[in-house]
Design a protein around this motif. Structure first.
Motif, PDB file in Angstrom:
ATOM      1  N   VAL A 138     -12.513 -27.106  27.377  1.00 33.42           N
ATOM      2  CA  VAL A 138     -12.852 -26.548  26.075  1.00 33.42           C
ATOM      3  C   VAL A 138     -12.390 -25.297  25.907  1.00 33.42           C
ATOM      4  CG1 VAL A 138     -14.985 -25.463  25.323  1.00 33.42           C
ATOM      5  CG2 VAL A 138     -15.303 -27.511  26.536  1.00 33.42           C
ATOM      6  N   THR A 139     -11.776 -25.188  24.695  1.00 31.37           N
ATOM      7  CA  THR A 139     -10.923 -24.007  24.275  1.00 31.37           C
ATOM      8  C   THR A 139     -11.992 -22.825  23.326  1.00 31.37           C
ATOM      9  OG1 THR A 139      -9.926 -25.009  22.496  1.00 31.37           O
ATOM     10  CG2 THR A 139      -8.822 -24.848  24.324  1.00 31.37           C
ATOM     11  N   ARG A 140     -12.827 -23.246  23.173  1.00 32.53           N
ATOM     12  CA  ARG A 140     -13.845 -22.494  22.011  1.00 32.53           C
ATOM     13  C   ARG A 140     -15.268 -23.047  22.400  1.00 32.53           C
ATOM     14  NH1 ARG A 140     -10.874 -25.079  17.509  1.00 32.53           N
ATOM     15  NH2 ARG A 140     -10.464 -26.223  19.467  1.00 32.53           N
ATOM     16  N   PHE A 141     -16.092 -21.813  22.790  1.00 31.17           N
ATOM     17  CA  PHE A 141     -17.557 -22.191  22.907  1.00 31.17           C
ATOM     18  C   PHE A 141     -18.191 -21.201  21.592  1.00 31.17           C
ATOM     19  CE2 PHE A 141     -16.007 -22.621  27.274  1.00 31.17           C
ATOM     20  CZ  PHE A 141     -16.850 -23.585  27.669  1.00 31.17           C
ATOM     21  N   MET A 142     -19.198 -22.034  21.105  1.00 30.81           N
ATOM     22  CA  MET A 142     -19.759 -21.371  20.076  1.00 30.81           C
ATOM     23  C   MET A 142     -21.586 -21.385  20.181  1.00 30.81           C
ATOM     24  SD  MET A 142     -19.169 -21.462  15.926  1.00 30.81           S
ATOM     25  CE  MET A 142     -20.267 -22.897  15.657  1.00 30.81           C
ATOM     26  N   PHE A 143     -22.050 -20.328  19.969  1.00 30.66           N
ATOM     27  CA  PHE A 143     -23.438 -20.296  20.290  1.00 30.66           C
ATOM     28  C   PHE A 143     -24.230 -19.591  18.989  1.00 30.66           C
ATOM     29  CE2 PHE A 143     -22.668 -16.271  21.777  1.00 30.66           C
ATOM     30  CZ  PHE A 143     -21.674 -16.290  22.619  1.00 30.66           C
ATOM     31  N   GLY A 144     -25.448 -19.939  18.900  1.00 37.53           N
ATOM     32  CA  GLY A 144     -26.233 -19.390  17.794  1.00 37.53           C
ATOM     33  C   GLY A 144     -27.544 -19.908  17.734  1.00 37.53           C
ATOM     34  N   GLY A 145     -28.287 -19.444  16.760  1.00 32.26           N
ATOM     35  CA  GLY A 145     -29.812 -20.090  16.737  1.00 32.26           C
ATOM     36  C   GLY A 145     -30.707 -18.730  17.205  1.00 32.26           C
ATOM     37  N   GLU A 146     -30.251 -18.156  18.371  1.00 34.48           N
ATOM     38  CA  GLU A 146     -30.709 -17.203  18.807  1.00 34.48           C
ATOM     39  C   GLU A 146     -29.905 -16.167  19.361  1.00 34.48           C
ATOM     40  OE1 GLU A 146     -33.044 -18.768  22.337  1.00 34.48           O
ATOM     41  OE2 GLU A 146     -31.327 -19.876  22.903  1.00 34.48           O
ATOM     42  N   GLY A 147     -30.339 -14.998  19.926  1.00 36.86           N
ATOM     43  CA  GLY A 147     -29.563 -13.974  20.546  1.00 36.86           C
ATOM     44  C   GLY A 147     -29.074 -14.284  21.827  1.00 36.86           C
ATOM     45  N   TYR A 148     -27.951 -13.942  22.252  1.00 35.85           N
ATOM     46  CA  TYR A 148     -27.438 -14.257  23.690  1.00 35.85           C
ATOM     47  C   TYR A 148     -27.437 -12.851  24.348  1.00 35.85           C
ATOM     48  CZ  TYR A 148     -24.967 -17.199  26.931  1.00 35.85           C
ATOM     49  OH  TYR A 148     -24.716 -17.628  28.052  1.00 35.85           O
ATOM     50  N   PRO A 149     -28.586 -12.573  25.123  1.00 35.31           N
ATOM     51  CA  PRO A 149     -28.324 -11.347  25.740  1.00 35.31           C
ATOM     52  C   PRO A 149     -27.202 -10.944  26.556  1.00 35.31           C
ATOM     53  CG  PRO A 149     -30.346 -12.637  26.527  1.00 35.31           C
ATOM     54  CD  PRO A 149     -29.368 -13.626  25.791  1.00 35.31           C
ATOM     55  N   LEU A 150     -26.669  -9.633  26.170  1.00 33.86           N
ATOM     56  CA  LEU A 150     -25.321  -9.357  26.779  1.00 33.86           C
ATOM     57  C   LEU A 150     -25.166  -9.404  28.165  1.00 33.86           C
ATOM     58  CD1 LEU A 150     -24.064  -6.408  24.135  1.00 33.86           C
ATOM     59  CD2 LEU A 150     -23.256  -8.990  24.178  1.00 33.86           C
ATOM     60  N   ALA A 151     -25.927  -9.205  28.906  1.00 35.65           N
ATOM     61  CA  ALA A 151     -26.250  -9.222  30.314  1.00 35.65           C
ATOM     62  C   ALA A 151     -25.650 -10.582  30.954  1.00 35.65           C
ATOM     63  CB  ALA A 151     -27.293  -8.811  31.117  1.00 35.65           C
ATOM     64  N   ARG A 152     -26.232 -11.473  30.268  1.00 33.72           N
ATOM     65  CA  ARG A 152     -25.970 -12.952  30.411  1.00 33.72           C
ATOM     66  C   ARG A 152     -24.536 -13.408  29.997  1.00 33.72           C
ATOM     67  NH1 ARG A 152     -30.011 -16.024  32.465  1.00 33.72           N
ATOM     68  NH2 ARG A 152     -28.357 -17.203  33.109  1.00 33.72           N
ATOM     69  N   THR A 200     -15.366 -10.187  22.263  1.00 36.65           N
ATOM     70  CA  THR A 200     -14.129  -9.445  22.969  1.00 36.65           C
ATOM     71  C   THR A 200     -14.817  -8.445  24.095  1.00 36.65           C
ATOM     72  OG1 THR A 200     -14.248  -7.663  21.284  1.00 36.65           O
ATOM     73  CG2 THR A 200     -12.772  -9.502  20.823  1.00 36.65           C
ATOM     74  N   ALA A 201     -13.885  -7.805  24.795  1.00 34.51           N
ATOM     75  CA  ALA A 201     -14.440  -7.180  26.134  1.00 34.51           C
ATOM     76  C   ALA A 201     -15.197  -5.948  25.303  1.00 34.51           C
ATOM     77  CB  ALA A 201     -13.258  -6.731  26.690  1.00 34.51           C
ATOM     78  N   GLN A 202     -14.750  -5.558  24.235  1.00 33.84           N
ATOM     79  CA  GLN A 202     -15.422  -4.228  23.749  1.00 33.84           C
ATOM     80  C   GLN A 202     -16.853  -4.421  23.398  1.00 33.84           C
ATOM     81  OE1 GLN A 202     -12.249  -5.331  22.188  1.00 33.84           O
ATOM     82  NE2 GLN A 202     -11.221  -4.056  23.459  1.00 33.84           N
ATOM     83  N   VAL A 203     -17.308  -5.656  23.183  1.00 35.20           N
ATOM     84  CA  VAL A 203     -18.801  -5.840  22.702  1.00 35.20           C
ATOM     85  C   VAL A 203     -19.512  -5.312  23.848  1.00 35.20           C
ATOM     86  CG1 VAL A 203     -20.363  -7.832  22.757  1.00 35.20           C
ATOM     87  CG2 VAL A 203     -18.032  -8.055  21.442  1.00 35.20           C
ATOM     88  N   PHE A 204     -18.868  -5.260  25.373  1.00 41.11           N
ATOM     89  CA  PHE A 204     -19.893  -4.955  26.288  1.00 41.11           C
ATOM     90  C   PHE A 204     -19.863  -3.681  26.653  1.00 41.11           C
ATOM     91  CE2 PHE A 204     -18.129  -9.366  26.789  1.00 41.11           C
ATOM     92  CZ  PHE A 204     -19.452  -9.966  26.732  1.00 41.11           C
ATOM     93  N   ASP A 205     -19.019  -2.769  25.954  1.00 40.19           N
ATOM     94  CA  ASP A 205     -19.131  -1.428  25.982  1.00 40.19           C
ATOM     95  C   ASP A 205     -19.963  -0.474  25.457  1.00 40.19           C
ATOM     96  OD1 ASP A 205     -16.711  -1.783  27.670  1.00 40.19           O
ATOM     97  OD2 ASP A 205     -15.331  -1.455  25.990  1.00 40.19           O
ATOM     98  N   THR A 206     -20.940  -1.467  24.659  1.00 41.53           N
ATOM     99  CA  THR A 206     -21.835  -0.591  23.866  1.00 41.53           C
ATOM    100  C   THR A 206     -23.275  -0.690  24.327  1.00 41.53           C
ATOM    101  OG1 THR A 206     -22.502  -2.820  22.570  1.00 41.53           O
ATOM    102  CG2 THR A 206     -20.761  -1.381  21.590  1.00 41.53           C
ATOM    103  N   SER A 207     -24.290   0.115  23.915  1.00 40.07           N
ATOM    104  CA  SER A 207     -25.420  -0.186  24.386  1.00 40.07           C
ATOM    105  C   SER A 207     -26.466  -1.091  23.716  1.00 40.07           C
ATOM    106  CB  SER A 207     -26.190   1.358  24.286  1.00 40.07           C
ATOM    107  OG  SER A 207     -26.420   1.757  22.943  1.00 40.07           O
ATOM    108  N   GLU A 208     -25.639  -1.939  22.971  1.00 37.90           N
ATOM    109  CA  GLU A 208     -26.482  -2.963  22.027  1.00 37.90           C
ATOM    110  C   GLU A 208     -26.897  -4.084  23.257  1.00 37.90           C
ATOM    111  OE1 GLU A 208     -26.891  -3.402  18.719  1.00 37.90           O
ATOM    112  OE2 GLU A 208     -25.766  -1.190  18.162  1.00 37.90           O
ATOM    113  N   GLY A 209     -28.196  -4.611  22.670  1.00 38.47           N
ATOM    114  CA  GLY A 209     -28.623  -5.938  23.448  1.00 38.47           C
ATOM    115  C   GLY A 209     -28.007  -6.949  23.426  1.00 38.47           C
TER     116      GLY A 209
END
Lengths: 515, 90
Positions: free
Chosen positions: A267-281, A314-323
């Motif tokens: 698998v070279t691409r994983f896509m998810f949607g339909g609900e939020g994916y908590p950033l910690a996970r 991207t790695a930057q996504v995890f640098d925010t305080s967003e959930g």
């Protein structure tokens, strides 16, 4: 020159790569030529049994080869199909069939309406024999279908207590296919999983973004009753390169130590949607595949042809305080407005309701003008010509780079395991039970982003198992509350309306006390 | 935190899980060491429910377990976890 409808586009792919695999299903594989010929035979057979252009065909079946071929057959003659859950409670299924005013139902079970039952191997063999008499070449009438014609009907939960069938035009799916080819790079070398149930919106992507870009799709039964390691092994055995599912499934595989390049090397691409994916996970998922596979968060209401935006993690996504990760920029050929309650535009950076426009916007809810008028509205900022927007109910915020972020809902719609649920539909189902005067469902969230459905009711106190059974006869499994709590009275707000927020906090307390 | 006897945890979990299994038409016997998730008898939807139930009922935080569902993969495993967490609270 490219085809202006889904049938023609599919035929172009068939002509280009007739011998390439199109579908892996039930242990067999079918080339584009084979799938096309079967679809063409089904098309002629459908016409012979009286299915006209514009009439709805309901397909209440699991992921068998006939299901895919029949969907394509309907597409080719301009008869929109509706995939229905073959395990849905009979009552819910009846409501959906009634709404569709189906001209024909192909089902694996007995039931009302003009129905052909294909529940066992013998019945399937008989159907295959019946269509074998028909010609397998492309049909001339496919060229007459326009991009604005309906392609399919997809049911989703409705706040009036009954599911709503969204009608999607060919052009909406064609734009989805194009986005998948251009932005996600899906092409003939790919193999897509079709893990998403076919009666669930996400499968529209699997089927069309795959087949119409020349890729093969692999029909994989959902987890029900099978070891998750087997599911993952099947994806790897078929060398799937693209895996699209709801976050709940990916989080489950992660929790079972099955979401790693060792288990899913192709698998070279994983896509998810339909609900939020908590950033910690999501971080665990991202780290596990860093440099090996791309992760894409996608967003889109069923009403706007499955997906209208995607965001590369991207790695930057995890640098925010967003959930949660951003929803991303809208795909080409989507327009939007962010409006307040008075339908006035919100200043950049503010939170408002997302209204979506463009050729991907659906044609309304089948045989349901009231609900259609409520959600598919004239652009409030345009009065010189017709411009229909879909009022999504999603509260969003947009930044200067046009990246959308989810900020909640303007109504009582919730996402449970990726399924879209109108809480009112559950209220109605519970309140339909004798002795119950009022019922209100609410979702409680835990710190890890998991959510749980509970319900409060007033009236005669009843055994939880009875209430559960009552709901199971009316609602799909993911819509059945895990606990029912009796209240002397359902709290109301200043306007006398049942107050869901107070009920949620009461449920939270009662739930903690009960344990 | 009050200590819940392992037998009570087991019987409570068994009735809870059997109820979920019955709703999917799985009436097969359920033993304490039978695998719940690895076997496929419980799925991703059940996982969310079971995790939240264990969290609220026994104060176990799934993130403290490193989101490791294999530690909740049988009735015995859940009882062990509850026992450990009541001895050394997280």
């Amino acid at each position: 020159m490219v085809g202006h409808n889904l049938g023609l586009r599919f035929q172009e792919i068939v002509a280009a790569t007739p011998g390439a695999p199109a579908l892996f299903c039930e242990g067999n594989s079918y080339s584009f030529r084979e799938l096309n010929e079967t679809a063409n035979r089904f098309s002629r057979w459908l016409v012979s049994v009286g299915v006209d252009r514009g009439a709805v065909v309901c397909l209440e079946m699991p992921k068998i080869m006939e299901a895919y071929a029949l969907a394509l057959a309907c597409i080719k003659i301009g008869a929109p199909y509706a995939f229905l859950d073959p395990a849905a409670p009979a009552e819910r299924s009846r409501l959906m069939l009634d709404r569709c005013r189906a001209s024909l139902i192909l089902s694996v079970r007995e039931g009302p309406g003009a129905r052909i039952v294909v529940g066992d191997a013998a019945a399937r063999a008989e159907l295959r024999k019946a269509i074998a008499e028909f010609d397998g070449s492309d049909l001339p009438q496919t060229t007459e279908i326009t991009g604005a014609d309906p392609a399919y009907v997809m049911f989703t939960s409705g706040s009036t207590g009954e599911p709503k069938g969204v009608v999607i035009p060919h052009q909406g799916v064609l734009h989805l296919v194009e986005w998948a080819g251009n932005d996600l790079g899906i092409g003939p070398a790919d193999r897509l999983t079709n893990v998403n149930p076919i009666y669930f919106d996400n499968s529209v992507f699997d089927i069309y973004a795959g087949l119409l870009n020349g890729a093969a799709i692999v029909a994989i039964d959902a987890l029900r009753g099978r070891p998750p390691a087997e599911l993952v092994a099947e994806i790897t055995r078929h060398r799937c390169t693209f895996f699209f599912a709801v976050p709940t499934l990916f989080m489950f595989l992660d929790s079972m130590h099955l979401l790693s390049p060792d288990w899913l090397p192709n698998v070279t691409r994983f896509m998810f949607g339909g609900e939020g994916y908590p950033l910690a996970r999501l971080r665990r998922f991202y780290d596990a595949f860093a440099g090996r596979a791309k992760l894409i968060n996608c967003y889109g209401p069923t009403e706007t042809s499955c997906i209208c935006s995607g965001f590369d993690i991207t790695a930057q996504v995890f640098d925010t305080s967003e959930g949660l990760a951003p929803l991303g920029r809208l795909n080409p050929n989507f327009s939007y407005r962010i409006l307040d309650e008075d339908m006035k535009p919100i200043a950049t950076g503010g939170v408002g309701e997302l209204w979506l426009g463009g050729p991907g916007v659906g044609l309304g809810y089948i045989n349901n003008p009231q609900e259609t008028a409520r959600r598919f509205r004239q652009d409030p900022l345009i009065d010189g010509y017709r411009s229909i927007l879909y009022r999504s109910g999603d509260l969003v915020e947009v930044d200067r780079a046009n990246v959308l972020r989810f900020r909640g809902r303007a109504d009582n719609q919730v996402k449970l395991r990726g399924y879209r649920v109108e809480l009112e539909e559950i209220d109605h189902a519970i309140a339909a039970r004798t002795g119950i005067t009022r019922a209100l469902a609410a979702v409680l969230h835990d710190a890890n982003g998991a959510s749980r459905l509970l319900a409060a009711y007033s009236g005669t106190k009843q055994a939880e198992t009875d209430l559960r059974q009552h709901c199971a006869a009316r609602l799909p499994a993911y819509m059945i509350p895990s606990r029912f709590i009796w209240l002397e009275e359902i709290p109301v707000n200043a306007n006398g309306k049942a107050d869901r927020r107070s009920v949620a906090s009461l449920l939270d307390e009662a739930h903690a006390k009960a344990s | 935190m009050t200590v819940v006897p392992a037998s009570e945890v087991k019987s409570r979990m068994r009735s809870y899980i059997m109820q979920r299994l019955l709703m999917k038409g799985d009436g097969a016997p359920l033993h304490d060491d039978d695998l719940l998730f690895s076997s496929g008898r419980l799925d991703s939807l059940d996982a969310v429910e079971l995790i939240m139930s264990v969290e609220t009922d026994y104060g176990i935080n799934f993130s403290d377990l490193g989101f490791d569902l294999t530690r909740l993969d049988s009735i015995s495993a859940i009882a062990r976890l509850v026992e450990q967490s009541s001895v050394e609270p997280a």
